[in-house]
Write a protein that holds these residues in place. Structure first.
Motif, PDB file in Angstrom:
ATOM      1  N   GLY A  86      52.814  -1.611  29.381  1.00  0.00           N
ATOM      2  CA  GLY A  86      51.522  -2.203  29.037  1.00  0.00           C
ATOM      3  C   GLY A  86      50.664  -1.287  28.172  1.00  0.00           C
ATOM      4  O   GLY A  86      49.519  -1.614  27.871  1.00  0.00           O
ATOM      5  N   GLY A  87      51.196  -0.102  27.815  1.00  0.00           N
ATOM      6  CA  GLY A  87      50.453   0.854  26.992  1.00  0.00           C
ATOM      7  C   GLY A  87      49.459   1.689  27.789  1.00  0.00           C
ATOM      8  O   GLY A  87      48.640   2.408  27.237  1.00  0.00           O
ATOM      9  N   ARG A  88      49.530   1.583  29.149  1.00  0.00           N
ATOM     10  CA  ARG A  88      48.623   2.363  29.996  1.00  0.00           C
ATOM     11  C   ARG A  88      49.222   3.741  30.288  1.00  0.00           C
ATOM     12  O   ARG A  88      50.439   3.887  30.347  1.00  0.00           O
ATOM     13  N   ASP A  89      48.354   4.746  30.504  1.00  0.00           N
ATOM     14  CA  ASP A  89      48.834   6.079  30.894  1.00  0.00           C
ATOM     15  C   ASP A  89      49.239   6.043  32.361  1.00  0.00           C
ATOM     16  O   ASP A  89      48.414   5.732  33.225  1.00  0.00           O
ATOM     17  N   SER A  90      50.527   6.334  32.645  1.00  0.00           N
ATOM     18  CA  SER A  90      51.007   6.353  34.034  1.00  0.00           C
ATOM     19  C   SER A  90      51.556   7.735  34.345  1.00  0.00           C
ATOM     20  O   SER A  90      52.278   8.306  33.526  1.00  0.00           O
ATOM     21  N   ALA A  91      51.207   8.235  35.524  1.00  0.00           N
ATOM     22  CA  ALA A  91      51.697   9.560  35.922  1.00  0.00           C
ATOM     23  C   ALA A  91      53.031   9.435  36.652  1.00  0.00           C
ATOM     24  O   ALA A  91      53.303   8.410  37.279  1.00  0.00           O
ATOM     25  N   TYR A  92      53.882  10.421  36.535  1.00  0.00           N
ATOM     26  CA  TYR A  92      55.121  10.461  37.315  1.00  0.00           C
ATOM     27  C   TYR A  92      55.405  11.906  37.707  1.00  0.00           C
ATOM     28  O   TYR A  92      55.019  12.834  37.001  1.00  0.00           O
ATOM     29  N   GLU A  93      56.037  12.062  38.860  1.00  0.00           N
ATOM     30  CA  GLU A  93      56.381  13.408  39.325  1.00  0.00           C
ATOM     31  C   GLU A  93      57.895  13.546  39.325  1.00  0.00           C
ATOM     32  O   GLU A  93      58.591  12.749  39.968  1.00  0.00           O
ATOM     33  N   VAL A  94      58.397  14.519  38.595  1.00  0.00           N
ATOM     34  CA  VAL A  94      59.848  14.719  38.497  1.00  0.00           C
ATOM     35  C   VAL A  94      60.387  15.199  39.845  1.00  0.00           C
ATOM     36  O   VAL A  94      59.831  16.119  40.450  1.00  0.00           O
ATOM     37  N   GLN A  95      61.444  14.535  40.309  1.00  0.00           N
ATOM     38  CA  GLN A  95      62.046  14.881  41.608  1.00  0.00           C
ATOM     39  C   GLN A  95      63.351  15.663  41.390  1.00  0.00           C
ATOM     40  O   GLN A  95      63.933  15.617  40.308  1.00  0.00           O
ATOM     41  N   ASN A  96      63.793  16.338  42.432  1.00  0.00           N
ATOM     42  CA  ASN A  96      65.110  17.008  42.439  1.00  0.00           C
ATOM     43  C   ASN A  96      65.343  17.884  41.198  1.00  0.00           C
ATOM     44  O   ASN A  96      66.383  17.788  40.551  1.00  0.00           O
ATOM     45  N   VAL A  97      64.360  18.722  40.870  1.00  0.00           N
ATOM     46  CA  VAL A  97      64.454  19.511  39.635  1.00  0.00           C
ATOM     47  C   VAL A  97      65.667  20.461  39.673  1.00  0.00           C
ATOM     48  O   VAL A  97      66.461  20.512  38.733  1.00  0.00           O
ATOM     49  N   ARG A  98      65.811  21.172  40.799  1.00  0.00           N
ATOM     50  CA  ARG A  98      66.931  22.137  40.880  1.00  0.00           C
ATOM     51  C   ARG A  98      68.284  21.433  40.831  1.00  0.00           C
ATOM     52  O   ARG A  98      69.190  21.848  40.125  1.00  0.00           O
ATOM     53  N   GLY A  99      68.390  20.362  41.616  1.00  0.00           N
ATOM     54  CA  GLY A  99      69.639  19.578  41.618  1.00  0.00           C
ATOM     55  C   GLY A  99      69.922  19.009  40.235  1.00  0.00           C
ATOM     56  O   GLY A  99      71.057  18.978  39.771  1.00  0.00           O
ATOM     57  N   GLY A 100      68.854  18.533  39.577  1.00  0.00           N
ATOM     58  CA  GLY A 100      68.989  17.966  38.231  1.00  0.00           C
ATOM     59  C   GLY A 100      69.488  18.998  37.235  1.00  0.00           C
ATOM     60  O   GLY A 100      70.340  18.704  36.397  1.00  0.00           O
ATOM     61  N   MET A 101      68.960  20.220  37.378  1.00  0.00           N
ATOM     62  CA  MET A 101      69.398  21.287  36.460  1.00  0.00           C
ATOM     63  C   MET A 101      70.864  21.631  36.692  1.00  0.00           C
ATOM     64  O   MET A 101      71.620  21.868  35.752  1.00  0.00           O
TER      65      MET A 101
END
Lengths: 273, 88
Positions: free
Chosen positions: A143-158
């Motif tokens: 919708g063009g709105r600013d939405s926040a998100y928090e990245v999960q599982n950073v270590r596992g992702g790396m």
């Protein structure tokens, strides 16, 4: 160079550039077989020319995605560290493992990701109110709105990025095909951020290989020029389309493309390509 | 200093200049004189992602974002090590 060959290279580059910018893929899965089968290049020549095309497409798209803020540069840099390390480990390991086995493993991972992306709804973890932290970011939603998100599982992702880098360098394809689902499904990064971030990362990954080929004089410059010019133009068109495609459709189309990549790699594993 | 804006600007300048030189080299190659221009264009194109990372690093340092500047520095070190190792 004949005009017909140049036109073919520009067309191939443009097609891969559009797909790459839309879905966060490098386009190597298109470049390499087309350069070998249609233009008659040897495998090493095709890979070298392909890397230049990947950089032109990735960087072209990134000029738009990074400026617009849809590519997460910080996260891209972080994940690129382990991807690059994985690529080095993969290159060393490749000598001890059978190519067909690696390609089958790659196809299985990609098919599994495609199925998950079709079946599971997108999951974005919104941060707690007024939350701040290194891994809290924002993006513009459908919708063009600013939405926040928090990245999960950073270590596992790396860690999984290391595996993605290994698989990519062992099979020669699949940077984006592995990273986009990984970011979306495991780290809960919105697909509208995951694809542009992957696009941005792919250019950095391809740089190491391309500069080595260029400095050792192994790149067919005229072929690379045709592919790069097409990929650059295609990437600008793809990045313009990307902002208009809705998330639900993007995931569906991306899954279909993943299945096509997996089938293409399985055909290669069977020795047909 | 806006990291995204400065990175995008660096990427845009290097990739557009690279493409312009590449296309000019391709046109000049018809007369048999385009090799150096073509090589310069492809070279600039190939190093453009690295230019982007270097500008990001500089921008993060100037804005005092030490954690992410450190991440960029590690990536630059890993990338250079990989290139040197493959050239040796």
């Amino acid at each position: 160079m004949e005009l017909l060959i140049l036109s073919g290279l520009l067309l191939t580059g443009s097609a891969a550039g559009v797909l790459g910018a839309l879905f966060g893929l490098g386009g190597g899965f298109i470049f390499v077989p087309v350069l070998m089968l249609v233009f008659g290049l040897a495998p090493a020549e095709a890979v070298a020319v392909s890397l230049v095309g990947i950089i032109a497409g990735s960087t072209g798209a990134s000029t738009v995605f990074v400026d617009r803020g849809s590519a997460n540069v910080r996260l891209g840099l972080l994940m690129e560290i382990t991807t690059a390390a994985g690529a080095v480990i993969g290159a060393a390991l490749a000598a001890y493992l059978e190519d067909w086995l690696l390609m089958c493993i790659f196809s299985a991972v990609v098919l599994y990701s495609a199925a998950r992306m079709i079946l599971d709804p997108e999951k974005v973890i919104a941060p707690a109110e007024n939350a701040s932290g290194r891994f809290v970011f924002s993006y513009k939603d459908d919708g063009g709105r600013d939405s926040a998100y928090e990245v999960q599982n950073v270590r596992g992702g790396m860690l999984l990025c290391t595996a993605a880098g290994m698989i990519s360098s062992m099979t020669g394809v699949g940077g984006g095909a592995v990273k986009v689902p990984l970011m979306n499904l495991y780290m809960h990064i919105p697909i509208k951020v995951a694809s542009p971030t992957s696009s941005y990362m792919i250019g950095i990954t391809a740089f190491s290989g391309a500069i080595t080929y260029l400095l050792s004089g192994q790149i067919l410059l005229e072929y690379a020029a045709g592919i790069a010019a097409g990929a650059f133009a295609g990437s600008l068109a793809g990045s313009a389309i990307a902002s208009r495609v809705r998330t639900k459709h993007l995931r569906k189309y991306f899954s279909a493309l993943l299945i096509a990549v997996a089938v293409r790699v399985l055909i290669q594993a069977g020795g047909i390509l | 200093m806006n990291t995204n804006r400065s990175t995008a600007m660096a990427l845009r300048i290097s990739v557009v200049l690279g493409i312009v030189l590449t296309v000019a080299g391709l046109i000049l190659s018809v007369t048999g004189n385009g090799d150096r221009v073509l090589y310069s264009g492809i070279f600039l194109l190939v190093i453009s992602p690295l230019i982007g990372v270097l500008v990001t690093f500089l921008s993060l340092v100037l804005s005092g974002d030490r954690f992410w500047a450190g991440i960029a520095a590690v990536l630059i070190a890993v990338t250079f090590s990989g290139v040197v190792a493959s050239l040796l």
